[in-house]
Design a protein around this motif. Sequence first.
Motif, short mmCIF file in Angstrom:
data_model
loop_
_atom_site.label_atom_id
_atom_site.label_comp_id
_atom_site.label_asym_id
_atom_site.label_seq_id
_atom_site.Cartn_x
_atom_site.Cartn_y
_atom_site.Cartn_z
N UNK A 115 4.09 -11.66 16.20
CA UNK A 115 4.69 -11.84 14.89
C UNK A 115 3.62 -12.34 13.93
N UNK A 116 3.36 -11.56 12.89
CA UNK A 116 2.30 -11.92 11.95
C UNK A 116 2.76 -13.03 11.01
N UNK A 117 1.79 -13.81 10.55
CA UNK A 117 2.10 -14.87 9.59
C UNK A 117 2.26 -14.26 8.20
N UNK A 118 2.79 -15.07 7.29
CA UNK A 118 2.95 -14.59 5.91
C UNK A 118 1.59 -14.26 5.29
N UNK A 119 0.58 -15.06 5.64
CA UNK A 119 -0.75 -14.81 5.09
C UNK A 119 -1.26 -13.45 5.54
N UNK A 120 -1.11 -13.14 6.83
CA UNK A 120 -1.58 -11.86 7.34
C UNK A 120 -0.80 -10.70 6.73
N UNK A 121 0.50 -10.89 6.56
CA UNK A 121 1.31 -9.84 5.95
C UNK A 121 0.89 -9.59 4.51
N UNK A 122 0.59 -10.65 3.79
CA UNK A 122 0.17 -10.48 2.40
C UNK A 122 -1.17 -9.76 2.34
N UNK A 123 -2.09 -10.12 3.21
CA UNK A 123 -3.39 -9.44 3.24
C UNK A 123 -3.20 -7.95 3.53
N UNK A 124 -2.33 -7.64 4.50
CA UNK A 124 -2.11 -6.25 4.86
C UNK A 124 -1.43 -5.49 3.72
N UNK A 125 -0.49 -6.12 3.04
CA UNK A 125 0.18 -5.48 1.90
C UNK A 125 -0.82 -5.16 0.80
N UNK A 126 -1.61 -6.16 0.42
CA UNK A 126 -2.53 -5.98 -0.70
C UNK A 126 -3.63 -4.98 -0.37
N UNK A 127 -4.16 -5.04 0.85
CA UNK A 127 -5.19 -4.08 1.23
C UNK A 127 -4.58 -2.68 1.36
N UNK A 128 -3.34 -2.61 1.83
CA UNK A 128 -2.67 -1.32 1.92
C UNK A 128 -2.48 -0.69 0.55
N UNK A 129 -2.11 -1.51 -0.44
CA UNK A 129 -1.95 -0.99 -1.80
C UNK A 129 -3.29 -0.54 -2.37
N UNK A 130 -4.35 -1.25 -2.03
CA UNK A 130 -5.68 -0.83 -2.48
C UNK A 130 -6.04 0.52 -1.89
N UNK A 131 -5.68 0.73 -0.62
CA UNK A 131 -5.92 2.03 0.01
C UNK A 131 -5.16 3.14 -0.70
N UNK A 132 -3.91 2.86 -1.06
CA UNK A 132 -3.11 3.86 -1.78
C UNK A 132 -3.75 4.20 -3.12
N UNK A 133 -4.18 3.19 -3.86
CA UNK A 133 -4.80 3.44 -5.17
C UNK A 133 -6.08 4.25 -5.02
N UNK A 134 -6.88 3.89 -4.03
CA UNK A 134 -8.16 4.58 -3.84
C UNK A 134 -7.96 6.05 -3.50
#
Length: 350
Positions: free
Chosen positions: A260-279
């Motif tokens: 179970x990932x922590x909130x910090x890890x989930x936020x990092x994955x969300x933000x990096x995932x959105x960066x991947x989508x934009x790129x």
Amino acid sequence: MFPGKYYDHQTAQAIPANIQLFVESLQLELPGGKKLHWLFTEITVEVVDRNFIRITAEGTLEVNDPVFVKTFLQKYKYTRSAGLHQLALRGGLKATLIVLLVIAGILLSGHFYVLPWCVNRVVDRLPLSFDKELGDLAAQSIHETSDPAGSQILRNFAHQIQWDTQDTLSFSIVKSDIENAYALPGGRIVVYTGLLEKLHTSDQLAALLSHEVAHVTHRHSVKKLCRDMSTTMLVSIALGSAGGATNTLYANASSLYSLTYSRQYEQEADLMGMETLRRNHINQLGMLQLMQVLQQLDQQTNIPEFVRTHPLTDNRVNYVRKGIAEHPAAFKKNAQMEELFRQLRQRYSK
């Protein structure tokens, strides 16, 4: 015996006192035969100079004698450095409670501040090849069979995305009603058909894969596993060699897929995932829509496995929505991705 002046805090008059020093205390003999016994753990000391000292407990003692000052400080410093354990034994219930509170504070500080530092230090010392070995062990322990044809379609879909990672990524689909997806160290991404069936657009699938790849790139699984292990081991490794961690990590590899990932890890994955989508010029709304799908699943009686292992909070939804507003990006349809997603939907639709 040393002479001194005692003030009882009731009058301003100085009372002559004879002082006797012991290993962990001092005793005052006052006129009329009255004696006061002060433990060193219960007094406050003010050294005015090398000749004069002021000691306070239920009263105040002043001594102007260089020999007394020197002798007292030697005994007092020894007692103060004896440690929290002896302090508790000498001080009774009150001191014991204070010691317990101090220890609790140290443990909490270690958990929230020292432990994360140790985790990052340990993982930084491990080569990426270690992640792959750990991921391979985890995959062997899970005993899942992927769908070859569907997995190939998913790989073709993922190859349309340019990934910013040093890991060698692999993508597979497992036929299961479980509504989940997970990432193993080293780059293995697994999507269950139970979750795939709930997605409606290629953007949502791209967002899901981007999120999972971010977990791999940031080595979240290894960090979480390290954090779940003993603090003592982490500290020893952080200060020495990382080699001592490998056996323990290998022994716990089978639990990686269900971490179970922590909130910090989930936020990092969300933000990096959105960066991947934009790129990659993919619509960022796919990430928001993915979370809305998960929110709908979360309202069901049986909480989906993805939500259990990837805690979904209103805060996550809000900062994803905020990120889209603050970082608008042009997007364009990818006909090949849409066709591959259509093939997946057709293959697994019920």
